[in-house]
Motif scaffolding. Structure first.
Motif, PDB file in Angstrom:
ATOM      1  N   UNK A  33       0.846  -1.195   0.000  1.00  0.00           N
ATOM      2  CA  UNK A  33       0.000   0.000   0.000  1.00  0.00           C
ATOM      3  C   UNK A  33       0.882   1.246   0.000  1.00  0.00           C
ATOM      4  N   UNK A  34       1.586   1.476  -1.131  1.00  0.00           N
ATOM      5  CA  UNK A  34       2.508   2.615  -1.158  1.00  0.00           C
ATOM      6  C   UNK A  34       1.785   3.954  -1.098  1.00  0.00           C
ATOM      7  N   UNK A  35       0.510   3.991  -1.511  1.00  0.00           N
ATOM      8  CA  UNK A  35      -0.255   5.246  -1.398  1.00  0.00           C
ATOM      9  C   UNK A  35      -0.513   5.627   0.065  1.00  0.00           C
ATOM     10  N   UNK A  59       7.862   2.097   7.821  1.00  0.00           N
ATOM     11  CA  UNK A  59       6.924   1.558   6.833  1.00  0.00           C
ATOM     12  C   UNK A  59       7.608   1.581   5.480  1.00  0.00           C
ATOM     13  N   UNK A  60       7.812   0.400   4.891  1.00  0.00           N
ATOM     14  CA  UNK A  60       8.614   0.274   3.677  1.00  0.00           C
ATOM     15  C   UNK A  60       7.824  -0.401   2.556  1.00  0.00           C
ATOM     16  N   UNK A  61       6.937   0.331   1.894  1.00  0.00           N
ATOM     17  CA  UNK A  61       6.092  -0.291   0.872  1.00  0.00           C
ATOM     18  C   UNK A  61       6.813  -0.530  -0.451  1.00  0.00           C
ATOM     19  N   UNK A  62       6.315  -1.525  -1.192  1.00  0.00           N
ATOM     20  CA  UNK A  62       6.741  -1.782  -2.562  1.00  0.00           C
ATOM     21  C   UNK A  62       5.585  -1.427  -3.494  1.00  0.00           C
ATOM     22  N   UNK A  63       5.863  -1.358  -4.789  1.00  0.00           N
ATOM     23  CA  UNK A  63       4.792  -1.120  -5.759  1.00  0.00           C
ATOM     24  C   UNK A  63       3.815  -2.294  -5.709  1.00  0.00           C
ATOM     25  N   UNK A  64       2.509  -2.027  -5.748  1.00  0.00           N
ATOM     26  CA  UNK A  64       1.523  -3.102  -5.594  1.00  0.00           C
ATOM     27  C   UNK A  64       1.731  -4.294  -6.519  1.00  0.00           C
ATOM     28  N   UNK A  65       1.993  -4.029  -7.794  1.00  0.00           N
ATOM     29  CA  UNK A  65       2.138  -5.129  -8.757  1.00  0.00           C
ATOM     30  C   UNK A  65       3.392  -5.956  -8.513  1.00  0.00           C
ATOM     31  N   UNK A  66       4.373  -5.370  -7.825  1.00  0.00           N
ATOM     32  CA  UNK A  66       5.644  -6.065  -7.595  1.00  0.00           C
ATOM     33  C   UNK A  66       5.736  -6.692  -6.209  1.00  0.00           C
ATOM     34  N   UNK A  67       4.755  -6.414  -5.353  1.00  0.00           N
ATOM     35  CA  UNK A  67       4.873  -6.767  -3.938  1.00  0.00           C
ATOM     36  C   UNK A  67       5.109  -8.249  -3.711  1.00  0.00           C
ATOM     37  N   UNK A  68       4.295  -9.109  -4.306  1.00  0.00           N
ATOM     38  CA  UNK A  68       4.430 -10.543  -4.037  1.00  0.00           C
ATOM     39  C   UNK A  68       5.824 -11.040  -4.381  1.00  0.00           C
TER      40      UNK A  68
END
Length: 419
Positions: A33-35, A59-68
């Motif tokens: 949830x990078x937003x 909090x260290x988010x990744x891009x949603x499409x790349x997260x998995x």
């Protein structure tokens, strides 16, 4: 209560009971949830840290499409954070089965959640839970209150009333009755079939019967929502077959459509886009006939778990218990309107449209999307088949009965119920 005041109250109450640790520990949170980064940095993290001396959060988010892919690589390589934001069902279940997510079944805060709330992050038998449920999204219909007032309409409660409203909007010629296209297909299933379907298959009873092999997608209660979808075509406006998801959003926010088959995640972006042009209201999926019990798709969307390899499991569990608390639920839900707490406690929301949606829980039974647990593990994928069938039924290129048969035949080709 404003978020700022809530946070202050939370800090004062929690500081009295927060455990003290010998030295500061920093916990890292993985997420797609990078937003949400500003919300975590400005609201959630300050609230937790002030109430829990000795524990810091990043909090260290990744891009949603790349997260998995990114998360799997980090877990395999031993570099993943202490806390893992969990997508529901199979992706997170596989991490638990690999021993990469810890069993949280005995976490004290888990007592705050129902079995339905925990279903997205539990084993197939429901005996172990590995992520704390954070939020769900609820399905229903958002409507333009100005359009309804102009045309003398009230929100429908039954399917007959629903079509009567659509007929009146169409007759007026002032608005498109409903803003939804079938070009992207997924909306037809998610905001169509899975939105109205639980009222026909009685929520969890029907969903679990499918998993157990005691019901089939060709049974009347699963064909009936497809039959309703087949009647939507005249109300979707010219060219709806080529209309994309963003097109539908724009039609509604620009005031050109009276009704929008919705997921509650639209509340956040719709509110500023519409501004003061008109007021939004919402109504739950109309029941088949007056007096029927209502059911809503209250779908598990996001949870958070413990990296089994974390060196700070004790401190991470303190945070997870806080996430399970009513205080966090209210803070998170008001920061992200349309993402609703899954805990059992009462939550007061500042956004009136979000309060409308969550208020349906008082009178309607919650369920999750019928295809998401277990039934979309094989090929053909049931969820993807539902996209194509739901869109085809609305377009008139496949009948409800044939569509249901296609769904069941696909499922039968690989799924053998355990019972």
């Amino acid at each position: 209560m404003k978020v700022r005041r809530l946070t202050a109250c939370l800090l004062a109450a929690s500081a009295l009971t927060a455990p003290a640790f010998a030295e500061d520990v920093t916990l890292s949170i993985e997420s797609w949830r990078n937003d949400d980064l500003p919300i975590w940095q400005e609201k959630i993290i300050p609230a937790f840290e002030a109430a829990h001396p000795g524990i810091k959060l990043t909090f260290n988010p990744s891009a949603p499409a790349e997260y998995n892919a990114v998360l799997n690589s980090k877990l395999d390589g031993g570099s993943a954070g202490d806390l893992i934001t969990c997508r529901p069902f199979d992706a997170s279940l596989q991490l638990f089965q690999k021993g990469q997510l810890a069993d949280l079944s005995e976490l004290k805060g888990m007592a705050n959640f129902s079995d339905v709330a925990k279903s997205g992050w539990s084993t197939d038998d429901g005996k172990q839970t590995f992520c704390v449920p954070m939020a769900s999204v609820i399905h229903g219909f958002i409507y333009n209150k100005q359009a309804f007032e102009e045309l003398g309409l009230t929100p429908p409660k039954t399917v007959d009333e629903f079509f009567a409203v659509l007929d009146k909007v169409k007759e007026s010629g002032k608005y498109i009755p409903m803003a939804m296209g079938t070009s992207d297909q997924w909306e037809a299933a998610t905001m169509g079939y899975q939105n109205i379907g639980p009222n026909y298959w009685h929520g969890e009873d029907g969903r679990k019967a499918l998993i157990a092999g005691k019901a089939k997608l060709t049974d009347p209660e699963f064909v009936a929502p497809l039959e309703q979808l087949a009647k939507w075509k005249p109300y979707l406006g010219d060219g709806f077959e080529a209309q994309t998801y963003p097109d539908s959003q724009n039609l509604f926010t620009l005031g050109r459509a009276a009704i929008y088959p919705a997921g509650s995640w639209e509340i956040g972006p719709f509110t500023p886009q519409i501004g003061g042009a008109f007021e939004m209201g919402a109504f739950p999926p109309p029941v088949p006939k007056e007096g029927d019990k209502c059911y809503i798709s209250d779908h598990t969307d996001i949870g958070i778990g413990l990296n089994a390899a974390s060196k700070h499991a004790e401190q991470a569990k303190v945070f997870l218990d806080w996430v399970a608390s009513p205080e966090f639920a209210e803070l998170y839900a008001n920061a992200l309107p349309g993402f609703f707490p899954l805990s059992n406690g009462e939550v007061k929301l500042e956004n009136p449209l979000a309060q409308d949606f969550i208020g349906w829980r008082k009178n309607c039974e919650s369920t999750i999307r019928s295809s998401y647990q277990i039934l979309s593990r094989g090929t053909p994928n049931l969820e993807n088949d539902m996209w194509a069938v739901s869109a085809g039924v609305i377009n008139g290129t496949i009948t409800p009965a044939d569509g249901a048969k296609k769904l069941q035949d696909g499922l039968d080709s690989w799924y053998k119920p355990a019972n």
